[in-house]
Scaffold this active site. Structure first.
Site, short mmCIF file in Angstrom:
data_model
loop_
_atom_site.label_atom_id
_atom_site.label_comp_id
_atom_site.label_asym_id
_atom_site.label_seq_id
_atom_site.Cartn_x
_atom_site.Cartn_y
_atom_site.Cartn_z
N HIS A 98 24.41 18.42 -14.24
CA HIS A 98 23.37 18.70 -15.23
C HIS A 98 22.50 17.48 -15.52
O HIS A 98 22.86 16.34 -15.20
CB HIS A 98 23.98 19.24 -16.54
N CYS B 192 32.01 16.33 -16.32
CA CYS B 192 30.85 16.85 -15.59
C CYS B 192 29.99 15.70 -15.08
O CYS B 192 30.17 14.55 -15.48
CB CYS B 192 30.04 17.79 -16.48
#
Length: 497
Positions: free
Chosen positions: A399, A418
């Site tokens: 992301h 992440c």
């Protein structure tokens, strides 16, 4: 030409003897099924006994070459207590599989390993090499075909050449920079020359421009901020002996054996905090990334995995995992009761929105957190403006991020697992593969509405962990931030699989 009856009978009796011995010594063989499979493909003809020891000589020459690949010759010597024919074949098969797949099974070491396993071509290739009298090609044919693997083998050969040179620890009392003088600078200069960062070695105790350039190059390929000044981080890597570097190379050669023969798509290397998009050997995009934390008191590693980008979310909402809510968000709310409203969070319980001021935040923990925090899309959202969704057992995704300043750091292990990407827009455009212009994507982002896009190219994603690799023609080294190398080294010390 017809086979003489005597020769035919001799071959038949040999085949019978080989098949009989396999069954007789089945429980003493390391890989009995593979041994049987190989001999069956050869019509149960001998590999070693009737070759006047030629294949035996070839095999021992192969063993001498193993060391440079990080394998130990003694692990593949024929086992006592077996007939010579079977002993050599059993060892050959073990060697071949270790060269092709690696000595350890990554799933056993790193839970949830999802990177696809190569198809098993070992027995068919061995059969081909034996039939065509080309057994000496074994190492070249079964080693990983990756360019980086070959470069690491070359590095291993050189490190072995210089491993006998004395490499005493250099102690630094203060940071050294351009114009400084110190007795240790001559030894540093010599080491930089041996390691390939300094073109010519001339004895000197003076920190000159030539040394500064060499120091910067050394720092770049060791993941250190390239200031050109010698501090403790630089000395730590300079004190790493060739023998210690060789161990790192061998560990990373093992990791290459775990990979498919073709690795392309989105490739993230955790220790170097980098992402490359590769297609047909060409790098289409390079980006800095931020990976999971390595702090001992708050260990949140990014896992090694394989997946594909299924969709791209523009202006994503962030549905905060309970663990992150309890560990990261609650302490901030305790310090600042307005934190949630400032950052655009809403609180839900059983699907109903709750007023944050009505909650006793002091008594909450990860085991006792009945709420769901959701951050609205926008410039303050922790996922930034773009999220890349890829199915995996860890709920890890790629992301964007609003915290762009963190990409200026050389060490970037700040996330909860992440991967934050510096060039998220560029990656999105690559995945959309001409369907979207940059201007159209910008308009969608600026509209502020959450939207889901299907990529034209469901590009594979490899998240890997290499602490030694080739970059711009140079061998780079990185810190073992998650101590995965230590885990692998311990597993390998137990001998071949």
């Amino acid at each position: 030409m017809a086979t003489h009856p005597f020769i035919f009978l001799l071959l038949l009796s040999i085949a019978f003897a080989v098949e009989r011995d396999i069954k007789l010594y089945w429980n003493r063989l390391k890989n009995p099924q593979k041994v049987y499979q190989l001999y069956r493909s050869l019509g149960f003809s001998t590999i070693w006994v009737l070759e006047e020891s030629k294949n035996i000589r070839v095999y021992h020459r192969l063993l001498e070459k193993l060391r440079i690949h990080g394998l130990k010759e003694e692990d593949y010597l024929p086992k006592e207590g077996l007939p010579l024919e079977l002993a050599y074949t059993d060892s050959l098969i073990r060697l071949a599989y270790d060269l092709y797949y690696g000595r350890v099974e990554p799933k056993r070491l790193f839970g949830g390993w999802t990177i696809p396993r190569k198809p098993d071509i070992v027995i068919s290739l061995l059969s081909e090499l034996i039939k065509e009298d080309r057994l000496e090609e074994l190492i070249d044919r079964l080693s990983p075909p990756h360019k980086d693997y070959k470069r690491l083998v070359e590095e291993a050969e050189y490190l072995e050449e210089i491993s006998s040179i004395e490499w005493k620890s250099i102690r630094l009392n203060r940071e050294l920079g351009l114009g400084d003088k110190s007795p240790c600078l001559d030894e540093i200069r010599f080491r930089l020359f041996l390691l390939g960062d300094l073109e010519d070695y001339k004895p000197s105790y003076v920190f000159d421009k030539e040394l500064e350039r060499a120091v910067k190059r050394f720092q770049e390929r060791h993941g250190i901020n390239p200031t050109g000044k010698i501090g403790q981080a630089t000395i730590k890597w300079l004190n790493l002996s060739p023998a210690e570097r060789l161990k790192i190379i061998h560990l990373n050669l093992e990791k290459y054996r775990w990979l498919p023969e073709i690795v392309q798509g989105i490739i993230v290397n955790i220790p170097s905090f980098e992402m490359h998009v590769v297609k047909d050997g060409t790098v289409l995009l390079h980006s800095k990334v931020i990976v999971g934390r390595s702090y001992k008191e708050d260990f949140r590693p990014t896992p090694m995995l394989y997946s594909r980008v299924e969709s791209i979310t523009i202006n994503p909402k962030w549905y905060v995992p309970v663990s992150i809510s309890a560990k990261d968000i609650v302490p901030k709310v305790k310090k600042d009761p307005q934190f949630l409203s400032k950052k655009g969070f809403k609180v839900y319980m059983n699907g109903q929105e709750i007023d944050p001021s009505s909650i006793n935040w002091e008594g909450l923990s990860e085991e006792n957190f009945p709420y769901r925090l959701v951050q609205k899309a926008g410039p303050k959202n922790a996922l930034g403006r773009i999220k890349f969704n890829l199915p995996n057992p860890f709920d890890v995704y790629l992301h964007d991020t609003p915290d762009k300043h963190l990409f200026k750091r050389h060490r970037r292990d700040f996330s909860s697992g992440c991967i934050r990407i510096e060039k998220a827009k560029e990656l999105a455009l690559l995945l959309l593969d001409g369907d979207w212009s940059r201007e159209r994507l910008e308009r969608l982002i600026n509209a502020g509405e959450t939207a889901s896009l299907k990529p034209k190219n469901r590009m594979p994603v490899f998240i890997l962990y290499f602490t030694a690799f080739e970059k711009d023609g140079l061998i780079n080294y990185r810190e073992d931030i998650y101590e995965y190398d230590r885990i692998l080294s311990k597993a390998l010390s137990g001998g071949p699989r």
